[in-house]
Design an enzyme around this catalytic site. Sequence first.
Site, short mmCIF file in Angstrom:
data_model
loop_
_atom_site.label_atom_id
_atom_site.label_comp_id
_atom_site.label_asym_id
_atom_site.label_seq_id
_atom_site.Cartn_x
_atom_site.Cartn_y
_atom_site.Cartn_z
N HIS A 122 59.58 49.43 43.22
CA HIS A 122 59.69 49.27 41.67
C HIS A 122 60.88 50.19 41.58
O HIS A 122 61.13 50.95 42.41
CB HIS A 122 58.45 50.00 41.10
CG HIS A 122 58.04 49.99 39.75
ND1 HIS A 122 58.85 50.87 39.00
CD2 HIS A 122 57.43 49.38 38.96
CE1 HIS A 122 58.49 50.57 37.67
NE2 HIS A 122 57.77 49.63 37.49
N ASP A 199 53.86 55.36 46.62
CA ASP A 199 53.73 55.18 45.50
C ASP A 199 52.53 54.52 45.18
O ASP A 199 52.21 53.40 45.63
CB ASP A 199 54.92 54.39 44.83
CG ASP A 199 54.64 53.76 43.52
OD1 ASP A 199 53.77 53.95 42.91
OD2 ASP A 199 55.62 53.09 42.98
N GLN A 202 49.66 51.03 42.25
CA GLN A 202 48.76 49.60 42.20
C GLN A 202 47.65 49.90 43.39
O GLN A 202 46.96 48.98 43.26
CB GLN A 202 49.72 48.72 42.53
CG GLN A 202 50.87 48.38 41.53
CD GLN A 202 50.16 47.89 40.38
OE1 GLN A 202 49.34 47.64 40.33
NE2 GLN A 202 51.21 48.01 39.14
N LYS A 225 47.17 52.89 34.56
CA LYS A 225 46.72 51.64 35.33
C LYS A 225 45.13 51.97 36.00
O LYS A 225 44.73 51.00 36.77
CB LYS A 225 47.63 51.47 36.64
CG LYS A 225 49.29 51.16 35.92
CD LYS A 225 50.33 51.05 37.22
CE LYS A 225 51.72 51.03 36.47
NZ LYS A 225 52.17 49.82 36.01
N CYS A 362 60.33 44.90 36.99
CA CYS A 362 61.03 46.23 37.46
C CYS A 362 61.14 46.23 38.92
O CYS A 362 60.90 47.38 39.71
CB CYS A 362 60.22 47.66 37.04
SG CYS A 362 59.93 47.72 35.09
C1 LIG Z 1 54.34 50.26 41.97
C2 LIG Z 1 54.72 51.11 40.49
N1 LIG Z 1 55.44 52.03 40.85
C3 LIG Z 1 55.74 52.62 39.79
C4 LIG Z 1 55.54 52.34 38.54
C5 LIG Z 1 55.74 53.14 37.20
O1 LIG Z 1 54.89 53.73 36.39
P1 LIG Z 1 54.90 54.33 35.27
O2 LIG Z 1 55.75 53.45 34.41
O3 LIG Z 1 53.46 54.47 34.81
O4 LIG Z 1 55.40 55.76 35.34
C6 LIG Z 1 54.54 51.44 38.35
C7 LIG Z 1 54.28 50.43 36.92
O5 LIG Z 1 54.69 49.55 36.65
C8 LIG Z 1 54.63 50.31 39.45
O6 LIG Z 1 53.84 49.36 39.41
#
Ligand SMILES: Cc1ncc(COP(=O)(O)O)c(C=O)c1O
Length: 404
Positions: A122, A199, A202, A225, A362
């Site tokens: 991401h 990270d 998910q 999430k 993203c």
């Molecule tokens: C795998 C992953 N990493 C990071 C993020 C970023 O999360 P946030 O926008 O809640 O900080 C997301 C959100 O879509 C994600 O799916």
Amino acid sequence: MSVLTQTRPLDHVADFPAIPAGWAYLDTAATAQKPQEVIDAITRAYDTDYATVHRGVYQRSADMTLAYEAARRKVAKFLNAGSENEIVFVRGATEGINLVAHCWAGTQLKAGDRILLSQLEHHSNIVPWQMVAERIGAQIDVLPLTADHRIDLDAMAAMITPQHKLVALGHVSNVLGSVLDGRRAADIAHSVGAKILLDGCQSVPRMTVDVAALDCDFYVFSGHKLYGPTGIGVLWAKPALLEAMPPYQGGGAMIDKVSFAGTTYAPPPGRFEAGTPHIVGVLGLAAGIDYVTRIGLERIHAHETALVKLTRDALSQFNSLTLFGPEDSAGIVSFSIAGVHPHDIGTILDEAKVAVRAGHHCAQPLMETLGVDATARASFGVYNSAADVEALVRGIERVTRIFG
Ligand SMILES: Cc1ncc(COP(=O)(O)O)c(C=O)c1O
């Protein structure tokens, strides 16, 4: 549709006031809908229980402080952390990664050091590293994916060198649903003395996460999430790493003593929580954790795995449709249809009351790797059922009819 009848389906849609009958919400990977008990916890926190934390001498504030710190202990238990002092509340995974990039990489790395990422990250797990690397003069290397779209850990073992000081990988891909063998990745990172950040955006909503068993160094996730509110997330780190890190932001609550002669800082986690925290967000996050814990993450994982299988089996009947990600992806199915832009897929599905995400998610470098500009993505949560998959498949039939 036999897979779901073989497993015991979850049926929690009634817990979610924002999901009307007949609406298939398939965008949980973007953000999860909120169960009534999370909404109630947030309402209570702003209503009868509201007060600041850590500073008030009156009873309401003392009670709120107890609830806030109890939530920190709950998060620690949820991740199997050694202590609540390893839990830093942040705005979300994005802020957690930026904090580590700034306070750990920004102080520990030097010119010529290397950072290892993967093709499927991401943007939140790419851009903060690019920013710090540019500032320091460090280099970024990128792990390839296997043919079935997992991070290639054999390639990682071959590519990693003692110059690599940090590895940052998605535990579960937000586009492909591929699950990383986090322990193996940590062992490979540690074999050259590198630290590893996972990270967990998910993974925490759909599988049990045990940071001790993973032996990672940093773990981040976002509350929204995990059926909790937006604006709250968690950074977990090994205690020695947090101890050695300078503050991220300056202000109230993160200090030991302030004077114009020099200021000293609070120990972790307070050192990283400058200013009045997102008190209500923390209590909402705790309610989200209670919610998934009561259902059981193993059951949630089994349920979503069954929905993924059902979806992949049904969608693979369409000749013009390409499925991305491995067969055993966790809760997420990305696809494209030849000659149809994913935004058109999303719009036609919306007319059929099916909400999917369409775009680059993203993850633009991953789109390039997959050879597409965008995909359509269905992602599942505790409220979804086989009926939602049927609605998706009917919607896709309509898409293929419209586009011939
Ligand atoms: C795998 C992953 N990493 C990071 C993020 C970023 O999360 P946030 O926008 O809640 O900080 C997301 C959100 O879509 C994600 O799916």
